[in-house]
Design an enzyme around this catalytic site. Sequence first.
Site, short mmCIF file in Angstrom:
data_model
loop_
_atom_site.label_atom_id
_atom_site.label_comp_id
_atom_site.label_asym_id
_atom_site.label_seq_id
_atom_site.Cartn_x
_atom_site.Cartn_y
_atom_site.Cartn_z
N LEU A 1 40.63 48.37 40.83
CA LEU A 1 39.80 47.58 39.92
C LEU A 1 38.33 47.84 40.21
O LEU A 1 37.94 47.97 41.37
CB LEU A 1 40.11 46.09 40.09
CG LEU A 1 41.54 45.66 39.74
CD1 LEU A 1 41.77 44.20 40.11
CD2 LEU A 1 41.81 45.87 38.25
N ASP B 1 35.91 33.42 39.34
CA ASP B 1 35.56 34.77 38.91
C ASP B 1 36.71 35.70 39.28
O ASP B 1 36.94 35.99 40.46
CB ASP B 1 34.27 35.25 39.58
CG ASP B 1 33.08 34.40 39.18
OD1 ASP B 1 32.99 34.05 38.00
OD2 ASP B 1 32.25 34.10 40.07
N LEU B 2 37.44 36.17 38.31
CA LEU B 2 38.67 36.92 38.53
C LEU B 2 38.47 38.11 39.46
O LEU B 2 37.66 39.00 39.18
CB LEU B 2 39.24 37.39 37.19
CG LEU B 2 40.57 38.15 37.25
CD1 LEU B 2 41.67 37.25 37.81
CD2 LEU B 2 40.95 38.66 35.86
N ASP B 3 39.23 38.12 40.58
CA ASP B 3 39.25 39.22 41.54
C ASP B 3 37.87 39.52 42.13
O ASP B 3 37.60 40.64 42.57
CB ASP B 3 39.83 40.50 40.91
CG ASP B 3 41.30 40.35 40.58
OD1 ASP B 3 41.99 39.62 41.30
OD2 ASP B 3 41.76 40.96 39.60
N GLU B 4 36.97 38.53 42.13
CA GLU B 4 35.62 38.75 42.65
C GLU B 4 35.28 37.78 43.78
O GLU B 4 34.11 37.61 44.13
CB GLU B 4 34.60 38.64 41.52
CG GLU B 4 34.72 39.73 40.48
CD GLU B 4 33.64 39.66 39.42
OE1 GLU B 4 32.63 38.96 39.65
OE2 GLU B 4 33.79 40.30 38.36
#
Length: 284
Positions: free
Chosen positions: A195, A225-228
């Site tokens: 990603l 915050d998606l995948d952050e």
Amino acid sequence: MSSEAQFVLTLSCPDRPGVVAAVSGLLAGRECNIIESQQFGDPVSQRFFMRVQFSSSLSDAALREAFAALAPDFGMDFKLRDTAVRQRVLVLVSKFGHCLNDLLYRTRSGLLDIEMVGVVSNHPDLRPLTQSYGVDYHHLPVTPDSKARQEAEILALVEHYQADLVVLARYMQVLSEDLCVKLAGNVINIHHSFLPSFKGAKPYHQAHSRGVKLIGATAHYVTADLDEGPIIEQEVARVNHTHSPEDLAAIGRDVECQVLARAVRWHTEQRVLLDGHKTIVFPR
């Protein structure tokens, strides 16, 4: 002495002289024995971070009271844990079972000193694996219309089991902002490190078609915050043109297991401290 217990103290506060001396002095004054001590001053955030493992004949309550009295002098946020009390972990998973299987094995074999209290899944597939280890399995299907109700059930299970940590072991659902806030700092996710380059279905096939040379995985705290979220651990494995997409996926699964296990171990040993959008990880 046999009557002594071991504790881990973690703290953060504005960086200023005297913090180490104050903590060490408090412990020495109560005849505690320091076993391990690590600290770091972040020059960017201007905050100081410390982890101390020590033995003491005093009770948890007495030690907590002593540190609570010290904390205001330094603007200190602290946590204290008796190492004899295992952290209680609830795992969320979908259909991919490699990370769950690895965590179950490491827990049973003593490689992870945790208590896995239950497994939640939006699919029934991994019930036999989970129950073969004597762990409760909860099948909670989810649809767009039932997502809020399903997350309420997950939160109820967290409370029922008194879980200290929730682990997303390839749980292929996005947690709502509300649930992320309620469990902030206590949810760990694992995903491949392609990603944002290779999103969606079959990322390893996408990576193979582009001739990637590194397979990686990232474990991080979950935020809205998606995948952050703040990263805890990452790892890579080198690959080459001889590897098929299936080879890449198999290598990726192994890396994901290793990275997630490290993140869970470090978190439950209180080796990870949040520093804004990043982490301070005190190694073993």
